[in-house]
Design a protein around this motif. Sequence first.
Motif, PDB file in Angstrom:
ATOM      1  N   GLN A 133      24.388   1.777 -16.282  1.00  0.00           N
ATOM      2  CA  GLN A 133      25.489   1.898 -15.202  1.00  0.00           C
ATOM      3  C   GLN A 133      24.676   2.587 -14.077  1.00  0.00           C
ATOM      4  N   ALA A 134      23.638   3.379 -14.326  1.00  0.00           N
ATOM      5  CA  ALA A 134      22.851   3.764 -13.279  1.00  0.00           C
ATOM      6  C   ALA A 134      23.415   4.831 -11.991  1.00  0.00           C
ATOM      7  N   SER A 135      24.224   5.539 -12.517  1.00  0.00           N
ATOM      8  CA  SER A 135      25.141   6.526 -11.562  1.00  0.00           C
ATOM      9  C   SER A 135      23.910   7.626 -11.078  1.00  0.00           C
ATOM     10  N   PHE A 136      22.981   8.047 -11.824  1.00  0.00           N
ATOM     11  CA  PHE A 136      22.096   9.140 -11.496  1.00  0.00           C
ATOM     12  C   PHE A 136      21.047   8.451 -10.291  1.00  0.00           C
ATOM     13  N   SER A 137      20.940   7.284 -10.400  1.00  0.00           N
ATOM     14  CA  SER A 137      20.123   6.511  -9.336  1.00  0.00           C
ATOM     15  C   SER A 137      21.072   6.442  -8.148  1.00  0.00           C
ATOM     16  N   HIS A 138      22.184   6.270  -8.382  1.00  0.00           N
ATOM     17  CA  HIS A 138      23.260   6.224  -7.168  1.00  0.00           C
ATOM     18  C   HIS A 138      23.187   7.313  -6.361  1.00  0.00           C
ATOM     19  N   PHE A 139      23.209   8.354  -6.933  1.00  0.00           N
ATOM     20  CA  PHE A 139      23.166   9.875  -6.466  1.00  0.00           C
ATOM     21  C   PHE A 139      21.587  10.064  -5.684  1.00  0.00           C
ATOM     22  N   MET A 140      20.621   9.400  -6.058  1.00  0.00           N
ATOM     23  CA  MET A 140      19.542   9.577  -5.331  1.00  0.00           C
ATOM     24  C   MET A 140      19.401   8.439  -4.127  1.00  0.00           C
ATOM     25  N   GLY A 141      20.682   7.900  -3.919  1.00  0.00           N
ATOM     26  CA  GLY A 141      20.642   7.254  -2.607  1.00  0.00           C
ATOM     27  C   GLY A 141      20.103   5.718  -2.702  1.00  0.00           C
ATOM     28  N   LEU A 142      19.999   5.060  -3.865  1.00  0.00           N
ATOM     29  CA  LEU A 142      19.879   3.809  -4.248  1.00  0.00           C
ATOM     30  C   LEU A 142      21.166   2.957  -4.492  1.00  0.00           C
ATOM     31  N   ASN A 143      20.973   1.638  -4.457  1.00  0.00           N
ATOM     32  CA  ASN A 143      22.130   0.747  -4.938  1.00  0.00           C
ATOM     33  C   ASN A 143      21.149   0.084  -5.908  1.00  0.00           C
ATOM     34  N   PRO A 144      21.528   0.417  -7.275  1.00  0.00           N
ATOM     35  CA  PRO A 144      20.602  -0.301  -8.359  1.00  0.00           C
ATOM     36  C   PRO A 144      20.614  -1.849  -8.342  1.00  0.00           C
ATOM     37  N   ASP A 145      21.825  -2.400  -7.929  1.00  0.00           N
ATOM     38  CA  ASP A 145      22.048  -3.890  -8.070  1.00  0.00           C
ATOM     39  C   ASP A 145      21.323  -4.389  -6.840  1.00  0.00           C
ATOM     40  N   LEU A 146      20.855  -3.946  -6.062  1.00  0.00           N
ATOM     41  CA  LEU A 146      20.010  -4.726  -4.913  1.00  0.00           C
ATOM     42  C   LEU A 146      18.741  -4.185  -4.751  1.00  0.00           C
ATOM     43  N   GLU A 147      18.471  -2.828  -5.080  1.00  0.00           N
ATOM     44  CA  GLU A 147      17.122  -2.308  -4.926  1.00  0.00           C
ATOM     45  C   GLU A 147      16.229  -2.051  -6.124  1.00  0.00           C
ATOM     46  N   ILE A 148      16.694  -2.303  -7.069  1.00  0.00           N
ATOM     47  CA  ILE A 148      15.895  -1.918  -8.477  1.00  0.00           C
ATOM     48  C   ILE A 148      15.645  -3.180  -9.313  1.00  0.00           C
ATOM     49  N   GLU A 149      14.487  -3.385  -9.656  1.00  0.00           N
ATOM     50  CA  GLU A 149      14.088  -4.304 -10.531  1.00  0.00           C
ATOM     51  C   GLU A 149      13.863  -3.691 -11.837  1.00  0.00           C
ATOM     52  N   ASP A 150      13.711  -4.564 -12.718  1.00  0.00           N
ATOM     53  CA  ASP A 150      13.721  -4.054 -14.323  1.00  0.00           C
ATOM     54  C   ASP A 150      12.304  -3.135 -14.523  1.00  0.00           C
ATOM     55  N   ASP A 151      11.412  -3.699 -13.774  1.00  0.00           N
ATOM     56  CA  ASP A 151       9.999  -3.207 -13.902  1.00  0.00           C
ATOM     57  C   ASP A 151      10.026  -1.794 -12.950  1.00  0.00           C
ATOM     58  N   ASP A 152      11.051  -1.280 -12.290  1.00  0.00           N
ATOM     59  CA  ASP A 152      10.927  -0.055 -11.666  1.00  0.00           C
ATOM     60  C   ASP A 152      11.590   1.010 -12.587  1.00  0.00           C
ATOM     61  N   THR A 153      12.094   0.620 -14.016  1.00  0.00           N
ATOM     62  CA  THR A 153      12.724   1.431 -14.780  1.00  0.00           C
ATOM     63  C   THR A 153      11.931   1.845 -15.885  1.00  0.00           C
ATOM     64  N   VAL A 154      12.613   2.315 -16.960  1.00  0.00           N
ATOM     65  CA  VAL A 154      11.970   2.570 -18.377  1.00  0.00           C
ATOM     66  C   VAL A 154      11.816   1.303 -19.066  1.00  0.00           C
ATOM     67  N   ILE A 155      12.123   0.388 -18.738  1.00  0.00           N
ATOM     68  CA  ILE A 155      12.279  -0.909 -19.462  1.00  0.00           C
ATOM     69  C   ILE A 155      10.793  -1.146 -20.084  1.00  0.00           C
ATOM     70  N   PRO A 156      10.020  -1.659 -19.187  1.00  0.00           N
ATOM     71  CA  PRO A 156       8.675  -1.669 -19.735  1.00  0.00           C
ATOM     72  C   PRO A 156       8.091  -0.975 -20.859  1.00  0.00           C
ATOM     73  N   LEU A 157       8.478   0.502 -20.621  1.00  0.00           N
ATOM     74  CA  LEU A 157       7.917   1.324 -21.758  1.00  0.00           C
ATOM     75  C   LEU A 157       8.739   1.050 -22.913  1.00  0.00           C
ATOM     76  N   LEU A 158       9.855   1.036 -22.724  1.00  0.00           N
ATOM     77  CA  LEU A 158      10.880   0.764 -24.038  1.00  0.00           C
ATOM     78  C   LEU A 158      10.529  -0.571 -25.018  1.00  0.00           C
ATOM     79  N   ILE A 159      10.303  -1.373 -24.265  1.00  0.00           N
ATOM     80  CA  ILE A 159      10.079  -2.863 -25.075  1.00  0.00           C
ATOM     81  C   ILE A 159       8.446  -2.791 -25.295  1.00  0.00           C
ATOM     82  N   GLY A 160       7.721  -2.005 -24.983  1.00  0.00           N
ATOM     83  CA  GLY A 160       6.244  -1.909 -25.642  1.00  0.00           C
ATOM     84  C   GLY A 160       5.222  -2.810 -24.750  1.00  0.00           C
TER      85      GLY A 160
END
Length: 383
Positions: A133-160
Amino acid sequence: MSNQTEQEIGVLVKRAEIGRRILMETAIEPHRRKERPTFTGNRAAAMLGLTRSRVQSAFRSYQEELGGAGKGREMDEAFLRRLTPEAPRSGPGRVVAIANQKGGVGKTTTAVHLAQYFALTGYKVVAIDLDPQASFSHFMGLNPDLEIEDDDTVIPLLIGSRHDLAAQVVKAPHFDRLSYVPSSLGLAWANEEMARRQERNLKCDDGSPYLFWDRLRTGVDPLRNDFDLIILDTPPHVAPVTYNALCCADSIIVPTGGSGIDLASTLRFIDWINETNEIFKKVTRTSQLHFEKLRFLVTGMDHYQASIEGLAQVQAVMGGYVLRSILPRSSEVYRAAQVYKTIYELRQPIASRTHWSAACEAFDAIGREVRDSVFGMKKGGAA
């Protein structure tokens, strides 16, 4: 899928696009517009646990040192750093997971306020958003739907495909001592991919064994060298990323409401932790959980009899594991969240000074109690 269903979904998708634009324009503040918080003398003194006279004296000296540039300057984070010097590191940074399987109990509210409190009181903090849901990211001033790519998150780490988080750590635009790792909706897919990789006994991209419960720890442990505190904001349900958060946490804060339904859900969460630990011991021949403390934070409290009875019920069941501080239900917290701000970003109340003051006192008290629980001692000159 019928044509009518597809038409219905199509209409909703268009409305969602319009809604995101409205939020971006009226509520969400992108980095360029996120303002650094400022504080009155009384508010700074209360937050830091200092006398108002000491704060005012230090502020006059601060203004004199700045000369003309300091005239009329408000108390900001730069000034607070004068009163909260960074203490010598006594060991690696501590990891605190904010977790529960129950939604609506204030996990993200707790996580973002703790992150900002610690940043304001002398700690170098990184918060990791693990919720799709990325609510914490919203509090940091981001709109994750428009500004965040998967590679910007923990996803690359989690999938190895990566083994660290250094590239994903972002400096908060409005707090000098706060950084974070954002989230996106793609994290929902990543949870499914983690389970698939483990089930098929796949390996990480570099050929090393893939252990789904240990992926986050791989990236978090190096951050302990650079940050005093690492806060993990988890999703409102049990998922592979939840296992990961618990497996690398030193402490766990479990926000819970006081109703019977909230308490029952929280008790099931404790059972799940125990069952998870037993499974780990059977599969890996050792426990993968190493947290030292688990504490409950009662949230959503008001002056009504039901809340009073609910609080008493949680305290009776959990005893000394319940934090003394509670998170009240607050119209000021709600109003601030409507524009993705926290109590620490409000210099003055939005509507009610009484509710604003009560919320400030509550979050300061929670921060102090968590600080003493996690670190076991006061740090530097901060309270």
